[in-house]
Design a protein around this motif. Structure first.
Motif, mmCIF file in Angstrom:
data_model
loop_
_atom_site.group_PDB
_atom_site.id
_atom_site.type_symbol
_atom_site.label_atom_id
_atom_site.label_comp_id
_atom_site.label_asym_id
_atom_site.label_seq_id
_atom_site.Cartn_x
_atom_site.Cartn_y
_atom_site.Cartn_z
ATOM 1 N N LYS A 9 58.383 9.681 63.232
ATOM 2 C CA LYS A 9 59.304 8.879 64.053
ATOM 3 C C LYS A 9 58.605 8.370 65.311
ATOM 4 C CE LYS A 9 63.668 10.809 62.478
ATOM 5 N NZ LYS A 9 64.879 11.537 62.831
ATOM 6 N N GLN A 10 57.776 9.219 65.900
ATOM 7 C CA GLN A 10 57.017 8.781 67.079
ATOM 8 C C GLN A 10 56.043 7.654 66.697
ATOM 9 O OE1 GLN A 10 55.152 12.356 68.525
ATOM 10 N NE2 GLN A 10 57.021 13.090 69.532
ATOM 11 N N TYR A 11 55.429 7.800 65.532
ATOM 12 C CA TYR A 11 54.508 6.756 65.051
ATOM 13 C C TYR A 11 55.263 5.446 64.869
ATOM 14 C CZ TYR A 11 51.406 4.168 61.942
ATOM 15 O OH TYR A 11 50.625 3.189 61.378
ATOM 16 N N GLN A 12 56.486 5.512 64.316
ATOM 17 C CA GLN A 12 57.287 4.307 64.138
ATOM 18 C C GLN A 12 57.568 3.632 65.479
ATOM 19 O OE1 GLN A 12 60.746 5.616 61.885
ATOM 20 N NE2 GLN A 12 60.145 4.250 60.214
ATOM 21 N N LYS A 13 57.860 4.425 66.492
ATOM 22 C CA LYS A 13 58.138 3.853 67.814
ATOM 23 C C LYS A 13 56.904 3.125 68.356
ATOM 24 C CE LYS A 13 61.714 7.145 69.169
ATOM 25 N NZ LYS A 13 62.069 8.264 70.043
ATOM 26 N N ARG A 14 55.740 3.738 68.187
ATOM 27 C CA ARG A 14 54.505 3.097 68.659
ATOM 28 C C ARG A 14 54.237 1.795 67.914
ATOM 29 N NH1 ARG A 14 52.141 8.480 68.395
ATOM 30 N NH2 ARG A 14 51.094 7.795 66.509
#
Length: 191
Positions: A9-14
């Motif tokens: 999910k953090q990767y998606q935000k980035r």
């Protein structure tokens, strides 16, 4: 697994931040007239969108795996509970053998049959007059028992109760309260 889900999910935000930046860059380059570099920015943006789609499918797979594992844990707990219940039931069945239950049922049936036989024998040796006398004696016992119960009961008044008007009843209640108070004051006090 939940940690991996959070990392995805953090990767998606980035990646979303990069998408927004590539979109803004393409618009700016197009305003400046640099069509070739705007096209390159849009291609990078498209690549990042594909990465987000891939990440979404990985997240979905991961979420399904977590749910499957949690459901398997619940199934394991249910199975454990069933095993314990089965063990308790087996112990109870060992304490209560079928032979004992059958013997008890046979003994009960024999006792009922014996009682019925005695009743029939007594009934056949009695004449109709004796049977009628026994029934009358039973009626007399029931009547005596009923009378005994009624003796212990208080008598119900057979005359109509006096009708009081609500105002008179309140005045009488107030007067009764004052009389009780006066009678309490007349009693000697103990030291």
């Amino acid at each position: 697994m939940k940690v991996q889900r959070d990392k995805l999910k953090q990767y998606q935000k980035r990646v979303q931040v990069v998408l927004d930046r590539e979109d803004a860059l393409a618009r700016e380059l197009l305003k400046k007239g640099d069509k070739r570099r705007a096209l390159l920015a849009l291609r990078r943006r498209k690549y990042q969108e594909q990465m987000i789609a891939t990440t979404d499918s990985q997240l979905l797979n991961l979420q399904q795996l977590v749910e499957t594992i949690e459901f398997s844990l619940v199934q394991k707990d249910v199975l454990f509970g069933l095993e314990q219940g089965n063990q308790v039931l087996t112990k109870l069945n060992q304490e209560m053998r079928i032979e004992d239950v059958e013997r008890l049922a046979d003994d009960t049936a024999e006792a009922i049959a014996y009682q019925n036989e005695i009743s029939e024998l007594l009934k056949t040796h009695m004449s109709a007059e004796d049977e009628e006398a026994v029934l009358m004696e039973l009626d007399e016992l029931e009547r005596q028992e009923s009378d005994r119960l009624q003796i212990n009961m208080p008598q119900v008044p057979d005359h109509p109760l006096p009708v009081q008007h609500p105002v008179e009843a309140e005045v009488r209640q107030e007067d009764d309260g004052e009389e009780e108070e006066l009678s309490l004051n007349k009693q000697p006090m103990l030291a």
